[in-house]
Design a protein around this motif. Structure first.
Motif, short mmCIF file in Angstrom:
data_model
loop_
_atom_site.label_atom_id
_atom_site.label_comp_id
_atom_site.label_asym_id
_atom_site.label_seq_id
_atom_site.Cartn_x
_atom_site.Cartn_y
_atom_site.Cartn_z
N ASP A 1 8.67 7.68 9.08
CA ASP A 1 10.05 7.35 8.73
C ASP A 1 10.31 5.86 8.89
O ASP A 1 10.91 5.22 8.03
N PHE A 2 9.79 5.30 9.97
CA PHE A 2 10.01 3.87 10.26
C PHE A 2 9.36 2.98 9.20
O PHE A 2 10.00 2.08 8.64
N LEU A 3 8.09 3.24 8.88
CA LEU A 3 7.41 2.41 7.89
C LEU A 3 7.91 2.66 6.48
O LEU A 3 7.94 1.75 5.65
N SER A 4 8.32 3.89 6.19
CA SER A 4 8.88 4.20 4.86
C SER A 4 10.16 3.39 4.62
O SER A 4 10.38 2.88 3.52
N LYS A 5 10.98 3.27 5.66
CA LYS A 5 12.20 2.48 5.53
C LYS A 5 11.87 0.99 5.37
O LYS A 5 12.52 0.28 4.60
N LYS A 6 10.85 0.53 6.08
CA LYS A 6 10.41 -0.86 5.93
C LYS A 6 9.95 -1.14 4.51
O LYS A 6 10.19 -2.21 3.95
N ALA A 7 9.28 -0.15 3.92
CA ALA A 7 8.72 -0.32 2.58
C ALA A 7 9.68 0.13 1.48
O ALA A 7 9.34 0.05 0.30
N SER A 8 10.86 0.63 1.88
CA SER A 8 11.85 1.15 0.92
C SER A 8 11.24 2.25 0.06
O SER A 8 11.44 2.31 -1.16
N VAL A 9 10.50 3.13 0.71
CA VAL A 9 9.83 4.24 0.03
C VAL A 9 10.55 5.54 0.39
O VAL A 9 10.78 5.83 1.57
N THR A 10 10.90 6.32 -0.61
CA THR A 10 11.55 7.61 -0.35
C THR A 10 10.54 8.75 -0.29
O THR A 10 10.76 9.74 0.39
N LYS A 11 9.42 8.60 -1.02
CA LYS A 11 8.37 9.60 -1.00
C LYS A 11 7.02 8.91 -0.90
O LYS A 11 6.68 8.07 -1.73
N VAL A 12 6.26 9.28 0.12
CA VAL A 12 4.97 8.64 0.37
C VAL A 12 3.90 9.24 -0.53
O VAL A 12 3.78 10.45 -0.66
N ASP A 13 3.11 8.35 -1.18
CA ASP A 13 1.99 8.78 -2.02
C ASP A 13 0.88 9.33 -1.12
O ASP A 13 0.36 8.61 -0.26
N SER A 14 0.55 10.59 -1.28
CA SER A 14 -0.41 11.24 -0.39
C SER A 14 -1.87 10.95 -0.74
O SER A 14 -2.78 11.40 -0.04
N LYS A 15 -2.12 10.19 -1.80
CA LYS A 15 -3.49 9.94 -2.23
C LYS A 15 -4.31 9.22 -1.16
O LYS A 15 -5.40 9.66 -0.80
N PHE B 1 0.83 -1.21 0.00
CA PHE B 1 0.00 0.00 0.00
C PHE B 1 0.86 1.25 0.00
O PHE B 1 0.55 2.23 -0.68
N MET B 2 1.94 1.23 0.76
CA MET B 2 2.83 2.39 0.80
C MET B 2 3.57 2.59 -0.51
O MET B 2 4.04 3.69 -0.80
N ASN B 3 3.66 1.52 -1.30
CA ASN B 3 4.28 1.62 -2.61
C ASN B 3 3.27 1.92 -3.72
O ASN B 3 3.58 1.79 -4.90
N GLY B 4 2.06 2.30 -3.32
CA GLY B 4 1.06 2.72 -4.29
C GLY B 4 0.19 1.62 -4.86
O GLY B 4 -0.61 1.87 -5.77
N LYS B 5 0.33 0.39 -4.36
CA LYS B 5 -0.48 -0.71 -4.85
C LYS B 5 -1.82 -0.75 -4.13
O LYS B 5 -1.93 -0.34 -2.97
N SER B 6 -2.82 -1.27 -4.81
CA SER B 6 -4.16 -1.37 -4.23
C SER B 6 -4.25 -2.62 -3.34
O SER B 6 -3.81 -3.70 -3.73
N VAL B 7 -4.78 -2.44 -2.14
CA VAL B 7 -5.01 -3.56 -1.21
C VAL B 7 -6.48 -3.51 -0.81
O VAL B 7 -6.95 -2.52 -0.25
N ALA B 8 -7.19 -4.58 -1.11
CA ALA B 8 -8.65 -4.60 -0.96
C ALA B 8 -9.10 -4.28 0.46
O ALA B 8 -10.16 -3.66 0.65
N THR B 9 -8.34 -4.66 1.45
CA THR B 9 -8.77 -4.51 2.84
C THR B 9 -8.37 -3.16 3.47
O THR B 9 -8.68 -2.91 4.63
N ILE B 10 -7.67 -2.32 2.70
CA ILE B 10 -7.19 -1.05 3.26
C ILE B 10 -7.69 0.13 2.43
O ILE B 10 -7.36 0.26 1.25
#
Length: 305
Positions: free
Chosen positions: A159-173, A136-145
């Motif tokens: 910061d913690f979850l972004s590092k877990k997901a290897s995301v540098t910029k969070v999609d604000s959508k 979800f943090m990488n912009g993919k659709s997850v039916a339950t979220i």
């Protein structure tokens, strides 16, 4: 009375007077000694408990100010503080301004914490896969979220979850932040389908005025990604799971001291890391670093509703 006895009595009285004056001066000096420590707001409830007990035992005054992780880093960068509590240590680059001055950091781990994922009590699931959060943090659709809700745009949880997901910029959508952890808990309690992200401490020690809101949310058990150990079971952020590292979103809490000398900041760190301080950590629902655990679960009424 013989002269030598009068001399001895006079000398003894003089020594006692000097000792009394020095003791009073030392006490006054300690009473006047103060220190300000900036604290990651995700663990503020536990640190407030530490402060109450510290002040009941010591004359020195500590001021604790809650801040986001980004705000704390800015204060350190601008040399506006040298005493902080964070969920991570500084990188070599962040620490360079201090090491260039010959300052040796004093880093003390004081607790084992976690990032909690909370859902509305109406949600069917009581568990969630960490991989779904990462997707979800990488912009993919997850039916339950429907969306992820963070406590603050500058929070350590992002910061913690972004590092877990290897995301540098969070999609604000579908990922957004409010202002405080209490705001997240209240929002999740009123909106089904969203996942709230808060520090575990805010669920184990909810504010009195938040009890009605916390009764409308539940803490989810989390399964780790397949590439990690213990990836077949779901774990809640209980003290034993935090201490053993079984909960996938476990993190450490540190007191960072860049004063460059032994002062009140180090004294407070020693207190928190000592027997009394670690018992306070235990009572808070987080995992202590140096004490045997007693199992304290994340609020039974929240979990079972």
């Amino acid at each position: 009375m013989p002269k030598y006895l009068r001399f001895l009595l006079f000398s003894f009285a003089f020594v006692l007077t000097i000792f009394f004056i020095d003791s009073c001066a030392d006490k006054k000096k300690k009473e006047d000694e103060t220190a300000t420590i900036y604290v990651d707001e995700t663990v503020m409830p536990m640190m407030e408990d530490q402060l109450v007990v510290f002040h009941s035992q010591r004359p020195e005054k500590i001021n604790l100010i809650p801040k986001t992780e980004v705000a704390i880093l800015d204060l350190l960068k601008n040399d506006s503080t040298r005493l902080v509590v964070m969920s991570r240590t500084l990188s070599k680059g962040e620490e360079k301004r201090f090491t260039d001055k010959g300052i040796v950091p004093r880093i003390t781990q004081i607790a084992i914490d976690g990032v909690a994922l909370v859902a509305n009590t109406k949600a069917k699931d009581t568990v969630i896969d960490l991989q779904d959060i990462i997707d979800f943090m990488n912009g993919k659709s997850v039916a339950t979220i429907k969306g992820l809700v963070f406590d603050n745009a500058n929070s350590s949880t992002i910061d913690f979850l972004s590092k877990k997901a290897s995301v540098t910029k969070v999609d604000s959508k579908n990922i957004f932040a409010l202002k405080t952890s209490n705001d997240v808990i209240k929002y999740i309690g009123e909106n089904d389908g969203y996942i709230g992200v808060v520090g575990v401490n805010w669920m184990t020690q909810p504010m009195p005025d938040m009890l009605n809101s916390t009764s409308n949310v539940k803490v989810l058990a989390v399964k780790n990604v397949k590439s990690e150990p213990n990836s077949t079971e779901y774990y809640k952020p209980s003290q034993s799971n935090l201490a053993e590292g079984l909960y996938p979103l476990t993190r450490k809490i540190f007191m960072l001291n860049y004063e460059g000398s032994v002062g009140l900041g180090m004294g407070f760190a020693t207190f928190v890391a000592g027997d009394v301080g670690q018992r306070i950590v235990l009572k808070s629902g987080l995992a202590p670093v140096r004490l045997a655990l007693r199992e304290v679960k994340v609020r039974e009424d929240i979990e079972n509703k």
